[in-house]
Motif scaffolding. Structure first.
Motif, short mmCIF file in Angstrom:
data_model
loop_
_atom_site.label_atom_id
_atom_site.label_comp_id
_atom_site.label_asym_id
_atom_site.label_seq_id
_atom_site.Cartn_x
_atom_site.Cartn_y
_atom_site.Cartn_z
N ARG A 168 0.83 -1.21 0.00
CA ARG A 168 0.00 0.00 0.00
C ARG A 168 0.86 1.26 0.00
NH1 ARG A 168 -2.73 -0.79 4.45
NH2 ARG A 168 -1.45 0.58 5.74
N ASP A 169 1.90 1.27 0.83
CA ASP A 169 2.80 2.42 0.91
C ASP A 169 3.52 2.63 -0.41
OD1 ASP A 169 4.28 4.53 1.86
OD2 ASP A 169 5.19 3.43 3.52
N THR A 172 0.98 3.84 -3.14
CA THR A 172 0.60 5.24 -2.90
C THR A 172 1.71 6.18 -3.37
OG1 THR A 172 -0.76 4.60 -1.01
CG2 THR A 172 -0.09 6.91 -1.14
N SER A 176 1.50 8.80 -6.57
CA SER A 176 1.72 10.23 -6.34
C SER A 176 2.75 10.79 -7.31
CB SER A 176 2.17 10.47 -4.89
OG SER A 176 3.50 10.04 -4.70
#
Length: 445
Positions: A168-169, A172, A176
């Motif tokens: 998830r990190d 993300t 971005s």
């Protein structure tokens, strides 16, 4: 100054960017960078930034040391892990000679040359990689045993698992930076994960893969784990591949799609696959460039060891995936030989060159393999004309050395350096006395 350059300069001012990292890649695919202040950027756009190219693996010779890096404004992104205050941005660069000509050994330029050849034939090359990697507990030293962060398997859901948070990190962070992710999941090995990037043109994708590796390493540092793209870190578990889906487009039309063809594959797609198969052994040293790569190729776990193709056959080197028949744009093929440690610029270049050669020469596609190739006997494979991929870096380099296709695609300088570097790696590897040999032979000899 063009609009993209103006956008970059305006964004730097608006977001208080204090450092701009100029990224480029050496011949082995290792990311390099130099940081400049915003005040230097207009000059970098106009003339480039000088550096000692002879200190970079394979880039140039000592007596041609002066080189330039010139940023590509279309690749500008702020690095989210560096924070908002005194922020840092990056751009990928092309490496140039002092005369402003593309450096022959710049991997990005090698891929650009291959893409230009495809464009001359009317094609745009798109790729979509499935990138696998392992996560381990942070070891005390390189001699310490590797401990996976979990004992999960393929598609397993681990409640409050470290891998969930890690993926998830990472995703993300990637999104971005404008890098689209299609999906992610736990892979078959303990601590092994996969994140798939959404289709893009091959040059953008090669840049994205380099960014992906950096992001994964940054997230690993933040979460105090070890992330590695080593092809085969665990002897008893599957290796990490980078299965890559690919297609050629003519404008907005998928050149691989023919509603009347077998599996709805066009003649162009069949010739492209035939090119990949005929030249597979020649390009393997590039798509699988380390001694460890061959432990993945010949270590099971669905790694392709044999040169064949099949419809939805995961034991084949080239797979024709199932897709929605009404969506001709999704027609594609999957090359399963690549591992996660390959230099994406050089790997995409030689894969494209092999496929285009098949189209140019009108190669005939042999019969596809319907059965599990791993389960066949050697005699059965021989009867079907199924050959083996190289079983070591030494064999792969020996085959590549006589390949006109690879030499032409990489260019003389890159080709010679690559062969020389890999021969040295093989000699260093085979001269070692391993713990296996000591444990096996000391007690009995």
């Amino acid at each position: 100054m063009d609009r993209q350059q103006e956008f970059v300069l305006r964004t730097i001012e608006e977001r208080d960017v204090r450092f701009i990292r100029l990224w480029f890649t050496d011949v082995l695919g290792v990311l390099k960078s130099v940081a400049i202040a915003p005040a230097e950027l207009e000059g970098a756009f106009a003339e480039g930034i000088g550096f000692d190219g002879s200190s970079i693996e394979g880039l140039t010779r000592v007596y041609e040391a002066d080189m330039l890096v010139k940023p590509d404004p279309s690749t500008f992104q702020v690095l989210p892990w560096r924070g908002e205050a005194n922020s840092v941005a990056r751009m990928f660069c092309d490496v140039l000679t002092p005369l402003g000509e593309p450096a022959r050994s710049d991997p990005r330029n090698v891929l650009k040359r291959a893409l230009a050849k495809a464009a001359d034939a009317g094609f745009t090359f798109y790729t979509h990689p499935e990138i696998e990697f392992y996560l381990f507990e942070k070891p005390a030293s390189l001699d310490a045993p590797l401990v996976p962060i979990d004992t999960a398997g393929y598609f397993d859901h681990v409640a409050r698992g470290t891998a969930h948070d890690f993926r998830r990190d990472a995703i993300t962070t990637l999104e971005s930076m404008g890098i689209s992710v299609e999906f992610s999941h736990h892979e078959a090995g303990p601590g092994q994960n996969e994140i798939d990037l959404r289709y893009a043109d091959a040059l953008s994708m090669a840049d994205n893969i380099q960014t992906f590796r950096t992001v994964v390493k940054e997230v690993a540092l933040r979460q105090d784990v070890l992330a590695t793209f080593m092809p085969k870190p665990l002897a008893e578990a599957p290796g990490s591949g980078m299965h890559t889906h690919m297609s050629l487009f003519e404008g907005d039309r998928n050149a691989f799609y023919d509603p009347a063809g077998e599996f709805q594959l066009s003649g162009t797609a069949r010739a492209f696959i035939a090119g990949l198969l005929r030249h597979a052994a020649e390009i393997t040293a590039v798509t699988n460039q380390y001694v460890n790569s061959y432990k993945r190729l010949w270590g099971g776990g669905e790694a392709p060891s044999y040169v064949c193709w099949g419809h939805n056959n995961r034991s084949a080197l080239v797979r024709v995936p199932m897709y929605k028949p009404e969506k001709g744009g999704s027609a594609r093929i999957e090359y399963r030989g690549l591992d996660s440690a390959a230099n994406p610029y050089l790997a995409f270049a030689v894969i494209l060159a092999a496929g285009l050669k098949g189209i140019e020469e009108g190669y005939e596609l042999p019969e596809g393999a319907d059965d599990d190739v791993f389960a066949m006997t050697r005699a059965e494979r021989k009867a079907l004309g199924i050959q083996e991929l190289p079983n070591s870096l030494h064999e792969a380099i020996s085959i590549m050395e006589s390949s006109e296709l690879v030499a032409e695609t990489l260019g003389e300088d890159t080709f010679e350096f690559f062969v020389r570097n890999k021969r040295t790696e093989w000699e260093e590897y085979r001269s070692q006395v391993t713990s296996y040999e000591l444990h096996r032979f000391i007690p009995s000899l």
